[in-house]
Design an enzyme around this catalytic site. Structure first.
Site, short mmCIF file in Angstrom:
data_model
loop_
_atom_site.label_atom_id
_atom_site.label_comp_id
_atom_site.label_asym_id
_atom_site.label_seq_id
_atom_site.Cartn_x
_atom_site.Cartn_y
_atom_site.Cartn_z
N LYS A 119 0.71 3.15 -14.48
CA LYS A 119 0.94 4.61 -14.45
C LYS A 119 2.28 4.92 -13.77
O LYS A 119 3.08 5.67 -14.29
CB LYS A 119 -0.21 5.32 -13.71
CG LYS A 119 -1.58 5.04 -14.31
CD LYS A 119 -2.66 5.82 -13.60
CE LYS A 119 -2.97 5.36 -12.18
NZ LYS A 119 -3.61 4.04 -12.07
N ARG A 153 -9.48 11.93 -10.15
CA ARG A 153 -10.08 10.60 -10.19
C ARG A 153 -11.58 10.67 -10.33
O ARG A 153 -12.24 9.64 -10.35
CB ARG A 153 -9.72 9.86 -8.92
CG ARG A 153 -8.65 8.77 -9.14
CD ARG A 153 -8.37 8.14 -7.85
NE ARG A 153 -7.81 6.83 -7.89
CZ ARG A 153 -6.51 6.55 -7.80
NH1 ARG A 153 -5.63 7.52 -7.79
NH2 ARG A 153 -6.10 5.31 -7.72
N ARG A 158 1.82 -8.13 -7.41
CA ARG A 158 2.63 -6.92 -7.20
C ARG A 158 3.25 -6.88 -5.80
O ARG A 158 2.59 -7.21 -4.82
CB ARG A 158 1.76 -5.68 -7.43
CG ARG A 158 2.51 -4.38 -7.19
CD ARG A 158 1.89 -3.23 -7.92
NE ARG A 158 0.75 -2.66 -7.24
CZ ARG A 158 0.15 -1.54 -7.62
NH1 ARG A 158 0.57 -0.89 -8.69
NH2 ARG A 158 -0.89 -1.07 -6.96
N ARG A 188 1.12 -4.37 -0.98
CA ARG A 188 0.31 -3.23 -0.53
C ARG A 188 -1.01 -3.72 0.02
O ARG A 188 -1.65 -4.59 -0.58
CB ARG A 188 0.04 -2.29 -1.72
CG ARG A 188 0.94 -1.10 -1.75
CD ARG A 188 0.82 -0.33 -3.03
NE ARG A 188 -0.54 0.16 -3.29
CZ ARG A 188 -0.83 0.98 -4.29
NH1 ARG A 188 0.12 1.39 -5.11
NH2 ARG A 188 -2.06 1.40 -4.49
N ARG A 243 -11.56 -1.21 -5.86
CA ARG A 243 -10.85 -0.15 -6.57
C ARG A 243 -11.24 -0.13 -8.04
O ARG A 243 -11.38 0.94 -8.65
CB ARG A 243 -9.33 -0.33 -6.41
CG ARG A 243 -8.87 -0.01 -4.99
CD ARG A 243 -7.48 -0.51 -4.72
NE ARG A 243 -6.45 0.20 -5.44
CZ ARG A 243 -5.23 -0.28 -5.70
NH1 ARG A 243 -4.91 -1.50 -5.31
NH2 ARG A 243 -4.35 0.44 -6.34
P1 AMP Z 1 -2.96 4.76 -6.26
O1 AMP Z 1 -1.59 4.51 -5.76
O2 AMP Z 1 -3.02 5.88 -7.28
O3 AMP Z 1 -3.64 3.50 -6.76
O4 AMP Z 1 -3.83 5.29 -5.02
C1 AMP Z 1 -4.02 4.49 -3.87
C2 AMP Z 1 -5.25 4.96 -3.12
O5 AMP Z 1 -5.08 6.33 -2.70
C3 AMP Z 1 -6.54 4.97 -3.94
O6 AMP Z 1 -7.16 3.70 -3.99
C4 AMP Z 1 -7.38 5.99 -3.14
O7 AMP Z 1 -7.89 5.42 -1.95
C5 AMP Z 1 -6.32 7.02 -2.76
N1 AMP Z 1 -6.23 8.08 -3.79
C6 AMP Z 1 -5.19 8.32 -4.63
N2 AMP Z 1 -5.45 9.37 -5.45
C7 AMP Z 1 -6.69 9.79 -5.10
C8 AMP Z 1 -7.55 10.82 -5.59
N3 AMP Z 1 -7.20 11.62 -6.62
N4 AMP Z 1 -8.77 10.98 -5.00
C9 AMP Z 1 -9.14 10.21 -3.97
N5 AMP Z 1 -8.41 9.19 -3.49
C10 AMP Z 1 -7.18 8.98 -4.04
#
Ligand code: AMP
Length: 215
Positions: free
Chosen positions: A13, A88, A127, A160, A171
């Site tokens: 993404k 999400r 990554r 990360r 996740r």
């Molecule tokens: P990402 O970089 O999009 O994979 O997000 C990293 C982490 O941030 C996720 O695993 C969640 O813990 C948190 N996170 C990001 N977006 C959301 C969301 N819309 N709702 C809840 N937690 C989120």
């Protein structure tokens, strides 16, 4: 345009989003990046979110929805955005709909990147990201010119914390149980554009651009 890009963690993404934003004039709003920046700057929101992110869980809806609402309605004035990582789950999607309640126009499209779990695990285990500018690399497919150093800003790359194997599994579970049902939610509204995300970043970006041209 009002766009969403969704898919499992590591689907690409964040890789595809800049190209889409350049082509459409949309602003890239990544909730993951917003949380990481809050954690880095040790804000109250960052401290509240940190524990959930470390475990691979979702940050509670109340905090997340408030953060997105403010950004969308104040900074973007409700238009020209590509949401990455939000919504999400179905309650977040309903909250997003409510931001535009009373307007004739809602979302324009929801891009879903489809990638099998085995490929996700392989991608995330390689990554590395730049903690300064957020640029993402991969030891298998996109190495930096100098080992461990960001090509863009010269900072040291890190893995990360939530890309560790156990957290990746959580996740993915959260994605399948809570986020995947969103595909049906948006399909029923006629907004879903399903894209094969297993190909190269260039090929996926091209498929997304072609699909958006059709809306
Ligand atoms: P990402 O970089 O999009 O994979 O997000 C990293 C982490 O941030 C996720 O695993 C969640 O813990 C948190 N996170 C990001 N977006 C959301 C969301 N819309 N709702 C809840 N937690 C989120």
């Amino acid at each position: 345009m009002r766009l969403i890009i969704m898919g499992p963690p590591g689907a690409g993404k964040g890789t595809v989003a800049p190209g889409v934003c350049q082509a459409t004039g949309c602003r890239h709003i990544s909730t993951g990046d917003m949380f990481r920046s809050n954690i880095k700057n040790q804000t109250v929101l960052g401290q509240e979110a940190q524990g959930y992110i470390k475990k691979g869980q979702l940050v509670p809806d109340e905090l997340t929805i408030r953060m997105v609402r403010q950004t969308l309605l104040e900074d973007c004035r409700g238009d020209q955005f590509l949401l990455d990582g939000f919504p999400r789950n179905v309650s977040q999607a309903e909250a997003l709909d409510s931001f535009f309640a009373g307007e004739e126009r809602g979302l324009d499209a929801v891009i879903l990147l489809v990638v099998p779990d085995e490929q996700i695990i392989r991608r995330l285990s390689g990554r590395m990201v730049c903690p300064e500018c957020g640029e993402s690399y991969n030891i298998n497919s996109r190495r930096p010119a100098r080992e461990g150093i960001c090509d863009v800003c010269g900072n040291k790359l890190i893995v990360r914390e939530d890309d560790r194997e156990e957290t990746v599994k959580s996740r993915l579970e959260v994605y399948h149980s809570q986020s995947e049902p969103l595909a049906d939610y948006y399909d029923r509204k006629g907004l879903l554009l399903k894209i094969d995300g297993s190909k190269s970043p260039e090929a996926v970006t091209q498929s997304v651009a072609d699909a958006l041209r059709g809306i």
